[in-house]
Design a protein around this motif. Structure first.
Motif, mmCIF file in Angstrom:
data_model
loop_
_atom_site.group_PDB
_atom_site.id
_atom_site.type_symbol
_atom_site.label_atom_id
_atom_site.label_comp_id
_atom_site.label_asym_id
_atom_site.label_seq_id
_atom_site.Cartn_x
_atom_site.Cartn_y
_atom_site.Cartn_z
ATOM 1 N N ALA A 88 0.765 -1.085 -0.067
ATOM 2 C CA ALA A 88 -0.027 -0.054 0.001
ATOM 3 C C ALA A 88 0.801 1.312 -0.061
ATOM 4 N N ARG A 89 1.943 1.195 0.627
ATOM 5 C CA ARG A 89 2.644 2.502 1.171
ATOM 6 C C ARG A 89 3.540 2.687 -0.321
ATOM 7 N N ASP A 90 4.002 1.341 -1.229
ATOM 8 C CA ASP A 90 4.760 1.696 -2.289
ATOM 9 C C ASP A 90 3.882 1.867 -3.583
ATOM 10 N N SER A 91 2.373 1.810 -3.459
ATOM 11 C CA SER A 91 1.796 1.745 -4.627
ATOM 12 C C SER A 91 1.474 3.329 -5.345
ATOM 13 N N GLY A 92 1.766 4.429 -4.433
ATOM 14 C CA GLY A 92 1.773 5.731 -4.884
ATOM 15 C C GLY A 92 0.389 6.102 -5.134
ATOM 16 N N ALA A 93 -0.443 5.361 -4.987
ATOM 17 C CA ALA A 93 -1.860 5.728 -4.964
ATOM 18 C C ALA A 93 -3.023 5.208 -3.992
ATOM 19 N N LEU A 94 -2.625 4.588 -3.119
ATOM 20 C CA LEU A 94 -3.656 4.209 -2.072
ATOM 21 C C LEU A 94 -3.249 5.330 -0.899
ATOM 22 N N ASP A 95 -4.463 5.367 -0.320
ATOM 23 C CA ASP A 95 -4.315 6.120 1.166
ATOM 24 C C ASP A 95 -3.451 4.938 2.164
ATOM 25 N N LEU A 96 -2.504 5.255 2.716
ATOM 26 C CA LEU A 96 -1.798 4.691 3.819
ATOM 27 C C LEU A 96 -2.253 4.530 4.921
ATOM 28 N N ASN A 97 -2.907 3.437 5.555
ATOM 29 C CA ASN A 97 -3.487 3.313 6.803
ATOM 30 C C ASN A 97 -2.227 2.929 7.762
ATOM 31 N N SER A 98 -2.444 2.721 9.045
ATOM 32 C CA SER A 98 -1.163 2.536 9.949
ATOM 33 C C SER A 98 -1.072 0.860 9.804
ATOM 34 N N SER A 99 0.175 0.635 9.998
ATOM 35 C CA SER A 99 0.610 -0.679 9.917
ATOM 36 C C SER A 99 -0.241 -1.756 10.782
ATOM 37 N N TYR A 100 -0.692 -1.061 11.999
ATOM 38 C CA TYR A 100 -1.741 -1.975 12.839
ATOM 39 C C TYR A 100 -3.077 -2.245 12.262
ATOM 40 N N SER A 101 -3.240 -1.343 11.178
ATOM 41 C CA SER A 101 -4.700 -1.615 10.896
ATOM 42 C C SER A 101 -4.507 -2.716 9.831
ATOM 43 N N TYR A 102 -3.223 -2.856 9.021
ATOM 44 C CA TYR A 102 -3.165 -4.027 8.196
ATOM 45 C C TYR A 102 -3.123 -5.545 8.894
ATOM 46 N N LEU A 103 -2.408 -5.626 9.829
ATOM 47 C CA LEU A 103 -2.351 -6.637 10.843
ATOM 48 C C LEU A 103 -3.934 -6.863 11.205
ATOM 49 N N LEU A 104 -4.514 -6.151 11.587
ATOM 50 C CA LEU A 104 -5.886 -6.414 12.276
ATOM 51 C C LEU A 104 -6.784 -6.790 10.878
ATOM 52 N N TRP A 105 -6.551 -6.097 9.914
ATOM 53 C CA TRP A 105 -7.173 -6.432 8.567
ATOM 54 C C TRP A 105 -7.100 -8.090 8.408
ATOM 55 N N CYS A 106 -5.956 -8.314 8.529
ATOM 56 C CA CYS A 106 -5.509 -9.816 7.978
ATOM 57 C C CYS A 106 -6.185 -10.766 9.181
ATOM 58 N N ARG A 107 -6.392 -10.223 10.178
ATOM 59 C CA ARG A 107 -7.045 -10.948 11.413
ATOM 60 C C ARG A 107 -8.525 -11.062 11.231
ATOM 61 N N ASP A 108 -9.320 -10.064 11.096
ATOM 62 C CA ASP A 108 -10.495 -9.686 11.326
ATOM 63 C C ASP A 108 -11.229 -10.106 10.198
ATOM 64 N N PHE A 109 -10.590 -9.518 9.099
ATOM 65 C CA PHE A 109 -11.453 -9.556 7.689
ATOM 66 C C PHE A 109 -10.580 -10.539 6.581
ATOM 67 N N ALA A 110 -9.988 -11.662 6.974
ATOM 68 C CA ALA A 110 -9.410 -12.447 6.051
ATOM 69 C C ALA A 110 -10.433 -13.203 5.477
ATOM 70 N N GLY A 111 -11.465 -13.410 5.926
ATOM 71 C CA GLY A 111 -12.508 -14.102 5.259
ATOM 72 C C GLY A 111 -13.136 -13.521 4.199
ATOM 73 N N THR A 112 -12.956 -12.213 3.949
ATOM 74 C CA THR A 112 -13.442 -11.334 2.696
ATOM 75 C C THR A 112 -12.476 -10.732 2.155
ATOM 76 N N SER A 113 -11.184 -11.155 2.373
ATOM 77 C CA SER A 113 -9.898 -10.410 1.586
ATOM 78 C C SER A 113 -9.238 -11.532 0.980
ATOM 79 N N ALA A 114 -8.203 -11.257 0.069
ATOM 80 C CA ALA A 114 -7.388 -12.049 -0.667
ATOM 81 C C ALA A 114 -5.994 -11.898 -0.764
ATOM 82 N N VAL A 115 -5.205 -12.728 -0.949
ATOM 83 C CA VAL A 115 -3.755 -12.386 -1.240
ATOM 84 C C VAL A 115 -3.260 -13.158 -2.385
#
Length: 180
Positions: free
Chosen positions: A36-63
């Protein structure tokens, strides 16, 4: 192969190593934050939020990974809207610079929505795009074409609604209903 998959293959060249698309895990949070940081286009959220996202919204996200257990090379974060649980709101889409231009974002979006439609009965998606973000506009308009879906656009949040200074408006794209 579905018609949507055939359209995607025709639109984008095949990647030399076809990535595996799966759910994120907490350990992926740092890589998502960096993309996200390196994309140059996305609003960067806190690193903490990405950790939470991978825990709490893994079922509706993809890598996407190029090797089993390897680091993500692309991601889509999304969630089911609480007041419209058959609508998937796509929060962010990013692909590592070394893997861009080969349709990975479209593959991620297709795989995620197919999975979430099977599991939760999703019939439409929403996302916001700032004016001038042509890469996101192309991604989501192409997605709508592949899935035979209509696209509606409205300003969701205007410039003056952002309390932290100048911000472009966020235009809401509603895509649906999705065909199988």
């Amino acid at each position: 192969m579905t018609a949507a998959q055939a359209d995607l293959q025709a639109e984008f060249p095949k990647m030399p190593e076809e990535p595996r698309i799966d759910r994120p895990v907490v350990a992926d949070g740092a890589a998502l934050w960096r993309m996200a940081r390196d994309s140059g286009a996305l609003d960067l959220n806190s690193s903490y939020s990405y950790l939470l996202w991978c825990r709490d919204f893994a079922g509706t996200s993809a890598v996407a990974r190029t090797e089993p257990g390897g680091p993500p090379v692309g991601f889509v974060t999304a969630y089911l809207r609480p007041d419209r649980p058959r609508t998937l709101l796509v929060w962010q889409v990013a692909v590592d610079a070394a893997h861009r231009g080969r349709g990975l974002a479209g593959r991620l979006l297709d795989a995620l929505t197919a999975r979430v439609a099977d599991e939760h009965g999703v019939t439409g998606i929403e996302t916001t795009i700032t004016p001038g973000n042509t890469a996101s506009e192309r991604l989501f308009l192409s997605y709508a074409r592949r899935h035979g879906a209509a696209v509606e656009r409205d300003v969701l949040f205007g410039t003056r609604q952002f309390p932290d200074g100048p911000h472009e408006p966020e235009v809401l794209y509603r895509i649906g209903p999705l065909s199988a």
